[in-house]
Write a protein that holds these residues in place. Sequence first.
Motif, mmCIF file in Angstrom:
data_model
loop_
_atom_site.group_PDB
_atom_site.id
_atom_site.type_symbol
_atom_site.label_atom_id
_atom_site.label_comp_id
_atom_site.label_asym_id
_atom_site.label_seq_id
_atom_site.Cartn_x
_atom_site.Cartn_y
_atom_site.Cartn_z
ATOM 1 N N ARG A 132 0.837 -1.216 0.000
ATOM 2 C CA ARG A 132 0.000 0.000 0.000
ATOM 3 C C ARG A 132 0.863 1.254 0.000
ATOM 4 O O ARG A 132 0.540 2.247 -0.664
ATOM 5 C CB ARG A 132 -0.908 0.006 1.231
ATOM 6 N N GLU A 133 1.964 1.210 0.745
ATOM 7 C CA GLU A 133 2.799 2.398 0.934
ATOM 8 C C GLU A 133 3.921 2.510 -0.091
ATOM 9 O O GLU A 133 4.610 3.541 -0.137
ATOM 10 C CB GLU A 133 3.412 2.365 2.336
ATOM 11 N N GLY A 134 4.121 1.462 -0.901
ATOM 12 C CA GLY A 134 5.242 1.461 -1.835
ATOM 13 C C GLY A 134 4.807 1.301 -3.275
ATOM 14 O O GLY A 134 3.627 1.417 -3.621
ATOM 15 N N MET A 135 5.776 1.018 -4.135
ATOM 16 C CA MET A 135 5.532 0.810 -5.558
ATOM 17 C C MET A 135 5.398 -0.685 -5.815
ATOM 18 O O MET A 135 6.148 -1.494 -5.264
ATOM 19 C CB MET A 135 6.692 1.383 -6.381
ATOM 20 N N VAL A 136 4.445 -1.052 -6.670
ATOM 21 C CA VAL A 136 4.131 -2.456 -6.927
ATOM 22 C C VAL A 136 4.015 -2.678 -8.431
ATOM 23 O O VAL A 136 3.466 -1.846 -9.156
ATOM 24 C CB VAL A 136 2.822 -2.872 -6.226
ATOM 25 N N GLY A 137 4.537 -3.804 -8.893
ATOM 26 C CA GLY A 137 4.424 -4.118 -10.312
ATOM 27 C C GLY A 137 4.765 -5.565 -10.581
ATOM 28 O O GLY A 137 4.822 -6.403 -9.668
ATOM 29 N N LEU A 138 4.992 -5.862 -11.851
ATOM 30 C CA LEU A 138 5.366 -7.192 -12.302
ATOM 31 C C LEU A 138 6.736 -7.145 -12.959
ATOM 32 O O LEU A 138 7.138 -6.121 -13.514
ATOM 33 C CB LEU A 138 4.352 -7.738 -13.316
ATOM 34 N N PRO A 180 5.274 -13.622 -15.324
ATOM 35 C CA PRO A 180 5.887 -12.479 -14.627
ATOM 36 C C PRO A 180 5.514 -12.493 -13.146
ATOM 37 O O PRO A 180 4.382 -12.832 -12.779
ATOM 38 C CB PRO A 180 5.280 -11.264 -15.339
ATOM 39 N N VAL A 181 6.456 -12.120 -12.290
ATOM 40 C CA VAL A 181 6.244 -12.227 -10.844
ATOM 41 C C VAL A 181 5.891 -10.873 -10.245
ATOM 42 O O VAL A 181 6.333 -9.831 -10.732
ATOM 43 C CB VAL A 181 7.497 -12.784 -10.143
ATOM 44 N N PRO A 182 5.091 -10.847 -9.179
ATOM 45 C CA PRO A 182 4.803 -9.593 -8.490
ATOM 46 C C PRO A 182 5.992 -9.152 -7.635
ATOM 47 O O PRO A 182 6.720 -9.984 -7.086
ATOM 48 C CB PRO A 182 3.602 -9.937 -7.606
ATOM 49 N N PHE A 183 6.193 -7.849 -7.544
ATOM 50 C CA PHE A 183 7.224 -7.309 -6.658
ATOM 51 C C PHE A 183 6.701 -6.045 -6.010
ATOM 52 O O PHE A 183 5.759 -5.405 -6.507
ATOM 53 C CB PHE A 183 8.528 -7.013 -7.422
ATOM 54 N N SER A 225 -0.514 -9.008 -4.195
ATOM 55 C CA SER A 225 -0.897 -10.247 -4.879
ATOM 56 C C SER A 225 -0.520 -10.141 -6.348
ATOM 57 O O SER A 225 -0.148 -9.068 -6.847
ATOM 58 C CB SER A 225 -2.408 -10.498 -4.759
ATOM 59 N N GLU A 226 -0.652 -11.258 -7.037
ATOM 60 C CA GLU A 226 -0.358 -11.291 -8.461
ATOM 61 C C GLU A 226 -1.277 -10.341 -9.230
ATOM 62 O O GLU A 226 -0.815 -9.553 -10.077
ATOM 63 C CB GLU A 226 -0.517 -12.713 -9.001
ATOM 64 N N ALA A 227 -2.587 -10.403 -8.946
ATOM 65 C CA ALA A 227 -3.541 -9.579 -9.684
ATOM 66 C C ALA A 227 -3.373 -8.094 -9.357
ATOM 67 O O ALA A 227 -3.465 -7.238 -10.249
ATOM 68 C CB ALA A 227 -4.972 -10.032 -9.367
ATOM 69 N N THR A 258 -1.423 -2.388 -11.495
ATOM 70 C CA THR A 258 -0.746 -1.084 -11.442
ATOM 71 C C THR A 258 -0.216 -0.641 -12.796
ATOM 72 O O THR A 258 0.096 0.537 -12.987
ATOM 73 C CB THR A 258 0.445 -1.139 -10.455
ATOM 74 N N GLY A 259 -0.058 -1.577 -13.717
ATOM 75 C CA GLY A 259 0.477 -1.237 -15.034
ATOM 76 C C GLY A 259 1.985 -1.129 -15.088
ATOM 77 O O GLY A 259 2.557 -0.893 -16.159
#
Length: 400
Positions: free
Chosen positions: A41-47, A354-357, A373-375, A380-381
Motif C-alpha cells: 500500500r505504501e510502496g511501488m508495486v508491479g510485475l 511475470p512475478v509480483p514485486f 498479490s499477483e492480480a 498497477t500497469g
Amino acid sequence: MSARKTVFLIADGMGDWPVEALGGKTPLEAADTPHMDALAREGMVGLCRTIPEGMPPGSDIANMSLLGCDPAKHHTGRGPIEAAAQGLILTPDDLVWRCNLVRISALEPSGVMLDYSAGHIDTPTATALVKMLQHELGGAGAVFHPGVQYRHLVVQPGRVKAAEAGLAIRPPHDILDQTLGPDLAAYQQCPELWRMVREAAALLGNGEHNASQANAVWLWGQGRPLHLPDFQERFNQSGAVISAVDLVKGLGQAMGMAVLDVPGATGYLDTNYTGKVAAALDFLQQGDFVFLHVEAPDECGHQGSLENKLRAIADFDAQVVGPIREGLRGMDAAILVACDHFTPLIKRTHVPDPVPFLLWHPEATASGIPHFSEAQAASTGLMLERGQDLLPWALERFAR
C-alpha cells in the motif's frame, strides 16, 4: 560506505494461479500477509519477467535475474552455480552436474519419478550416501560432492565429450509422476554416464546399506564453470546473500558477495527464520545490501500442498518481512519483496509467468492497492520486461 540500506526478500515459488478451493483466490491472496500488504500500500508495486523468453523457468535463472545478471549472457547450468557455493576449484573444461537423491519406481523407461527429494532426506543421511557413492563409483572420470539434503554435485573433470555437456535431462521436480523414458534415453547416449547412473541406483536400492527413501541419483543442470560480475564493483555497495540452498549461495559467491551461513536453515517449513533475519540485520550494521531467500513456498508448491503453501507464505510474512520491517524502522532503508517464479499447485513445477514485486522506502510513491498479490501487481500497469533490470531500477529509485 553508504548509510542507505536495502534488503531484497525472496519467497521462492510464492506466485501461483487461482485455486478453486480458495474461491478463485491464489495462495498469496488467501494467506495472512499483513506486512507485505502494508508495504505494498505504501510502496511501488508491479510485475517483473524473471525468465527470459526461450529459457527454462528454473530458480537458477530467476534468481540470477533478480541479482541483476542477464541469464542469457551468464547462465551455464545449475550445477556450476552450486559448485561456486561449495567453493569447488574447477578448470574451464570441467563439467558440473546437479545430482539429486531421488525416489523412482524403477530405473527403466516406464519407471516414474516419485519424489525429487527422496522424502526431503536429511543432510547427515544424504552425506553418508554420497560419500558411499564416491567410494564405490568416484574416480578419475567423476567426483561426487555432498551438498545439503537432496542437493549434491558430480564433477566430470576436464576434456569431457561435448555430447555429455549437451544432454537434455529434465529437472526431477518437473517430471513428478511422469515416466523417465526420454531422460534415460539421453543418459544412454553417453555410456560412462549411463553406467554411473545404473550402478548408483543398484547401490542405493540395497536396503542393507540404505534405510532412506533415496533409491537413485538424477544428474541434470550440467554446465561449465560460472563467471558473474562483481556486485561491489557494479553497484558500489557491499552485499550479502542468505539462503539454505547452494543455488543462491553460489550466485552470491560468484558475485563476490558475503555468503552468510545460518545454523538451522533447511529450505523448508522448519527453517530458522529468526536466524536469517538476525544475520541480515547484523550484516547491515556495516554492509549495504542483503539478498534474503526463503525456499519453503517453492517446496510446498512442488508437493502440491495447499495447506503447506499457505503456511509457508504466512510464515514468510510473519517471520521474515515483519521482523525486517521492524528492524529497519527509523533507518534510511528500502525493502524489495518478490518471488523468483511461480510454482502453481496444480502444476507442481515452475512456470515463467511475470512475478509480483514491491519496493518500499520512506519516500516511495504509494500504490494504494489493498494487498500484495499477483492480480494487484498486474493492476498497477508497472511492468519490467527484463528481470535483471529490477534490482538496478529499485536501487536507482531509492537513491533519489
